[in-house]
Design a protein around this motif. Structure first.
Motif, PDB file in Angstrom:
ATOM      1  N   MET A  33      -5.932  -5.367   6.235  1.00  0.00           N
ATOM      2  CA  MET A  33      -5.073  -4.576   5.345  1.00  0.00           C
ATOM      3  C   MET A  33      -4.618  -3.329   6.107  1.00  0.00           C
ATOM      4  SD  MET A  33      -5.881  -3.267   1.463  1.00  0.00           S
ATOM      5  CE  MET A  33      -7.531  -2.744   1.906  1.00  0.00           C
ATOM      6  N   ALA A  34      -3.336  -3.262   6.411  1.00  0.00           N
ATOM      7  CA  ALA A  34      -2.791  -2.156   7.199  1.00  0.00           C
ATOM      8  C   ALA A  34      -1.813  -1.343   6.369  1.00  0.00           C
ATOM      9  CB  ALA A  34      -2.098  -2.701   8.446  1.00  0.00           C
ATOM     10  N   ILE A  35      -1.719  -0.065   6.689  1.00  0.00           N
ATOM     11  CA  ILE A  35      -0.757   0.812   6.023  1.00  0.00           C
ATOM     12  C   ILE A  35       0.609   0.569   6.649  1.00  0.00           C
ATOM     13  CG2 ILE A  35      -0.196   3.201   5.463  1.00  0.00           C
ATOM     14  CD1 ILE A  35      -3.144   3.875   6.023  1.00  0.00           C
ATOM     15  N   LEU A  67       1.407   7.021  -7.073  1.00  0.00           N
ATOM     16  CA  LEU A  67       2.566   6.989  -6.191  1.00  0.00           C
ATOM     17  C   LEU A  67       2.963   5.571  -5.798  1.00  0.00           C
ATOM     18  CD1 LEU A  67       1.770   9.930  -3.770  1.00  0.00           C
ATOM     19  CD2 LEU A  67       3.874   9.668  -5.069  1.00  0.00           C
ATOM     20  N   GLY A  68       2.118   4.592  -6.127  1.00  0.00           N
ATOM     21  CA  GLY A  68       2.382   3.225  -5.718  1.00  0.00           C
ATOM     22  C   GLY A  68       1.878   2.906  -4.322  1.00  0.00           C
ATOM     23  N   LEU A  69       1.067   3.817  -3.722  1.00  0.00           N
ATOM     24  CA  LEU A  69       0.544   3.606  -2.365  1.00  0.00           C
ATOM     25  C   LEU A  69      -0.817   2.920  -2.454  1.00  0.00           C
ATOM     26  CD1 LEU A  69       1.535   7.086  -0.883  1.00  0.00           C
ATOM     27  CD2 LEU A  69       2.799   4.951  -0.801  1.00  0.00           C
ATOM     28  N   HIS A  70      -0.793   1.659  -2.892  1.00  0.00           N
ATOM     29  CA  HIS A  70      -2.038   0.963  -3.218  1.00  0.00           C
ATOM     30  C   HIS A  70      -2.876   0.662  -1.974  1.00  0.00           C
ATOM     31  CE1 HIS A  70      -0.747   0.533  -7.354  1.00  0.00           C
ATOM     32  NE2 HIS A  70       0.421   0.115  -6.924  1.00  0.00           N
ATOM     33  N   THR A  71      -2.226   0.259  -0.886  1.00  0.00           N
ATOM     34  CA  THR A  71      -2.988  -0.034   0.334  1.00  0.00           C
ATOM     35  C   THR A  71      -3.685   1.212   0.838  1.00  0.00           C
ATOM     36  OG1 THR A  71      -1.467  -1.802   0.954  1.00  0.00           O
ATOM     37  CG2 THR A  71      -2.826  -0.871   2.699  1.00  0.00           C
ATOM     38  N   LEU A  72      -2.972   2.311   0.891  1.00  0.00           N
ATOM     39  CA  LEU A  72      -3.560   3.566   1.338  1.00  0.00           C
ATOM     40  C   LEU A  72      -4.686   4.005   0.409  1.00  0.00           C
ATOM     41  CD1 LEU A  72      -3.646   5.989   3.180  1.00  0.00           C
ATOM     42  CD2 LEU A  72      -1.677   6.943   1.991  1.00  0.00           C
ATOM     43  N   ALA A  73      -4.490   3.855  -0.883  1.00  0.00           N
ATOM     44  CA  ALA A  73      -5.525   4.243  -1.846  1.00  0.00           C
ATOM     45  C   ALA A  73      -6.802   3.434  -1.631  1.00  0.00           C
ATOM     46  CB  ALA A  73      -5.015   4.064  -3.271  1.00  0.00           C
ATOM     47  N   ARG A  74      -6.638   2.131  -1.408  1.00  0.00           N
ATOM     48  CA  ARG A  74      -7.824   1.284  -1.218  1.00  0.00           C
ATOM     49  C   ARG A  74      -8.546   1.615   0.081  1.00  0.00           C
ATOM     50  NH1 ARG A  74      -5.034  -4.418  -3.201  1.00  0.00           N
ATOM     51  NH2 ARG A  74      -4.806  -3.810  -5.381  1.00  0.00           N
ATOM     52  N   LEU A  75      -7.782   1.853   1.141  1.00  0.00           N
ATOM     53  CA  LEU A  75      -8.414   2.199   2.410  1.00  0.00           C
ATOM     54  C   LEU A  75      -9.154   3.531   2.324  1.00  0.00           C
ATOM     55  CD1 LEU A  75      -5.621   1.100   4.910  1.00  0.00           C
ATOM     56  CD2 LEU A  75      -7.860   0.052   4.614  1.00  0.00           C
ATOM     57  N   ASP A  88       0.102  -4.580  -4.291  1.00  0.00           N
ATOM     58  CA  ASP A  88      -0.362  -5.510  -3.262  1.00  0.00           C
ATOM     59  C   ASP A  88      -0.528  -6.938  -3.767  1.00  0.00           C
ATOM     60  OD1 ASP A  88      -0.392  -3.583  -1.343  1.00  0.00           O
ATOM     61  OD2 ASP A  88      -2.531  -3.146  -1.502  1.00  0.00           O
ATOM     62  N   LEU A  89      -0.442  -7.157  -5.072  1.00  0.00           N
ATOM     63  CA  LEU A  89      -0.533  -8.513  -5.595  1.00  0.00           C
ATOM     64  C   LEU A  89       0.603  -9.396  -5.086  1.00  0.00           C
ATOM     65  CD1 LEU A  89      -1.483  -7.853  -9.326  1.00  0.00           C
ATOM     66  CD2 LEU A  89      -2.964  -8.743  -7.526  1.00  0.00           C
ATOM     67  N   ALA A  91       4.650  -5.335   4.699  1.00  0.00           N
ATOM     68  CA  ALA A  91       3.324  -5.238   5.304  1.00  0.00           C
ATOM     69  C   ALA A  91       3.398  -4.951   6.798  1.00  0.00           C
ATOM     70  CB  ALA A  91       2.542  -6.525   5.055  1.00  0.00           C
ATOM     71  N   GLY A  92       4.582  -4.693   7.307  1.00  0.00           N
ATOM     72  CA  GLY A  92       4.714  -4.336   8.712  1.00  0.00           C
ATOM     73  C   GLY A  92       4.840  -5.514   9.660  1.00  0.00           C
ATOM     74  N   ARG A  93       5.338  -6.667   9.156  1.00  0.00           N
ATOM     75  CA  ARG A  93       5.512  -7.851   9.996  1.00  0.00           C
ATOM     76  C   ARG A  93       6.975  -8.328   9.954  1.00  0.00           C
ATOM     77  NH1 ARG A  93       1.553 -12.383   8.424  1.00  0.00           N
ATOM     78  NH2 ARG A  93       2.359 -13.219  10.390  1.00  0.00           N
ATOM     79  N   PRO A  94       7.898  -7.457  10.307  1.00  0.00           N
ATOM     80  CA  PRO A  94       9.319  -7.827  10.171  1.00  0.00           C
ATOM     81  C   PRO A  94       9.749  -8.952  11.095  1.00  0.00           C
ATOM     82  CG  PRO A  94       9.083  -5.738  11.328  1.00  0.00           C
ATOM     83  CD  PRO A  94       7.735  -6.078  10.794  1.00  0.00           C
ATOM     84  N   ALA A  95       9.241  -8.990  12.315  1.00  0.00           N
ATOM     85  CA  ALA A  95       9.672 -10.029  13.251  1.00  0.00           C
ATOM     86  C   ALA A  95       9.294 -11.416  12.729  1.00  0.00           C
ATOM     87  CB  ALA A  95       9.061  -9.784  14.629  1.00  0.00           C
ATOM     88  N   ALA A  96       8.063 -11.555  12.246  1.00  0.00           N
ATOM     89  CA  ALA A  96       7.630 -12.844  11.693  1.00  0.00           C
ATOM     90  C   ALA A  96       8.446 -13.198  10.457  1.00  0.00           C
ATOM     91  CB  ALA A  96       6.138 -12.792  11.356  1.00  0.00           C
ATOM     92  N   ALA A  97       8.777 -12.185   9.650  1.00  0.00           N
ATOM     93  CA  ALA A  97       9.583 -12.428   8.453  1.00  0.00           C
ATOM     94  C   ALA A  97      10.973 -12.919   8.827  1.00  0.00           C
ATOM     95  CB  ALA A  97       9.669 -11.158   7.615  1.00  0.00           C
ATOM     96  N   VAL A  98      11.581 -12.311   9.834  1.00  0.00           N
ATOM     97  CA  VAL A  98      12.924 -12.742  10.271  1.00  0.00           C
ATOM     98  C   VAL A  98      12.881 -14.181  10.772  1.00  0.00           C
ATOM     99  CG1 VAL A  98      14.732 -12.386  11.995  1.00  0.00           C
ATOM    100  CG2 VAL A  98      13.786 -10.429  10.771  1.00  0.00           C
TER     101      VAL A  98
END
Length: 447
Positions: free
Chosen positions: A1-3, A69-77, A226-227, A262-269
């Motif tokens: 889980m990355a910010i 704020l909707g920053l669920h990943t940051l909140a969990r970390l 994050d769901l 989630a920070g994986r734009p290349a794979a998404a493209v």
């Protein structure tokens, strides 16, 4: 889980707004958090990614409610980080609680949907705190569906299809809270039908289930929940079982959006480009229309990672794919996004803004007739992307006008975390546009 980069950007905007509300300069905040003024400036711009220890210290000093704020990943970390540092017995209901934290909790300004007003540190009179709106998380009911699914009876296929059509209407008219409340029952009924049926009925039940999860992912993405990962995965699984290429493409699109966030734009493209190629070879025009929307999404995703060459190439491909579609294709034949020239122009606005060339997006925005975007959700996207474009150009009054347009046609869109961040930035700008604070109050940022 990355910010993600987007979470860092939103966190930075919240830091800037909270600091401004306390009338601290960047050096004063830096002194309290162990940073230089220039480091605070980079954090606020989303360009510097502090350690969890530093993020925790900043959030504590400014009493930021990351969940609101909707920053669920940051909140969990940060919750996990605090748990590791806490002495035995210091965890209460999943939060680290010590004497200092308890004092902070009692004086915090965050509650309800005006939580985000406090999260962005907009001052609110004490008497207003008893009159809060419900938290903005239309995807909140989906967690129960995913992890403790309700018992459901397999309804007749025609009835479930009718419920799906109604759910889609709620999405396209931007009635997100209502949609989020009803989706669990719809998906559960579709799941029950595909388990108990066979043949063509089961294939259609797979497609209904997939599209239910597509809507769930759209909701989760809009509220930064994050769901989205879980719902996108289930959408794609059900789509493949349906055997309908267009439904597969719809599921791929929401999964790719989740990957980008989630920070994986290349794979998404890569995923979008490959799926679009498969769909473009389909004889069914609906599949080819979906392919065009995937190329648009791929272009925006590439732009978000500053790959200008790929973004422009993909937009060219999307425009050509739209032009190849048969004349007379129903204007809203797809499930959530159209394949039309107006959509191409709308994505051009977002692509240029993401690439840092918002001035090149202005002609595209100017020629879009909102009536050519057949749903409130898409017209709200026009307002959102136009607001981002004008914000990037430093045009505060025009940014506010675009946000007001979103509010006028889709009030629930205006309450999304990303739009609230833009509203807060306007309020705390050196020269706030007239009416910025009133708009902020209307969307729940201040009372």
């Amino acid at each position: 889980m990355a910010i993600t980069a987007e979470e860092y950007r939103l966190f930075g905007a919240a830091v800037r707004a909270a600091r401004a509300a306390r009338r601290w300069n960047q050096a004063q905040l830096g002194a309290k958090c162990g940073y230089s003024a220039s480091a605070v400036s980079r954090i606020e711009a989303g360009l510097m990614h502090p350690t969890l220890e530093s993020l925790d210290r900043i959030a504590t000093v400014l009493t930021l409610d990351l969940v609101a704020l909707g920053l669920h990943t940051l909140a969990r970390l940060l919750t996990a980080h605090r748990a590791r540092r806490a002495p035995s017995g210091a965890m209460v209901a999943g939060r680290v609680m010590d004497e200092e934290d308890d004092v902070m909790r009692r004086r915090t300004l965050f509650t309800g949907v005006a939580a985000v007003s406090a999260a962005l540190a907009l001052p609110r009179p004490a008497q207003a705190q008893a009159h809060e709106l419900a938290p903005y998380d239309p995807a909140g009911d989906l967690e129960r569906l995913l992890f403790t699914p309700p018992a459901a009876v397999a309804l007749p296929l025609t009835e479930i299809q009718g419920e799906l059509a109604a759910a889609r209407t709620r999405f396209t008219t931007a009635r997100y809270q209502e949609l989020g409340t009803g989706l669990p029952a719809l998906i559960s009924a579709a799941e029950a039908l595909r388990i108990t049926s066979a043949g063509r009925t089961r294939d259609v039940a797979h497609a209904v289930t997939a599209r239910g999860y597509v809507l769930a992912t759209e909701l989760a993405a809009k509220s930064h929940n994050d769901l989205a990962w879980a719902t996108a995965d289930r959408a794609l699984q059900a789509a493949h079982l349906s055997g309908d290429p267009a439904v597969v493409g719809e599921a791929v699109r929401v999964l790719a959006i989740t990957m980008r966030r989630a920070g994986r734009p290349a794979a998404a493209v890569d995923l979008l480009r490959h799926t679009a190629g498969d769909l473009d070879a389909q004889p069914d025009p609906a599949g080819r229309a979906v392919a065009a929307t995937l190329l648009m999404t791929a272009a925006y995703t590439a732009a978000c990672s500053h790959d200008a060459t790929s973004a422009h190439d993909l937009m060219t491909g999307a425009a050509e794919a739209v032009d190849r579609l048969p004349v007379g294709l129903p204007p809203q034949s797809l499930f959530t996004v159209d394949a039309t020239r107006a959509q191409v122009d709308l994505y051009q606005v977002g692509v240029h803004t993401a690439l840092g060339t918002p001035d090149l997006g202005v002609p595209y925005a100017a020629r879009i007739d909102p009536a050519a975007l057949p749903t409130a959700e898409r017209r709200a996207r026009l307002g959102t992307d136009t607001a981002r474009m004008w914000r990037a150009l430093g045009e505060g009054p025009r940014t506010l006008a675009a946000l007001r347009y979103v509010e006028s046609i889709a009030p629930e869109e205006a309450r999304r975390p990303a739009l609230r961040t833009m509203a807060a930035e306007l309020v705390y700008a050196p020269m706030p546009p007239a009416g910025a604070r009133e708009f902020a109050r209307r969307i729940g940022l201040a009372s």
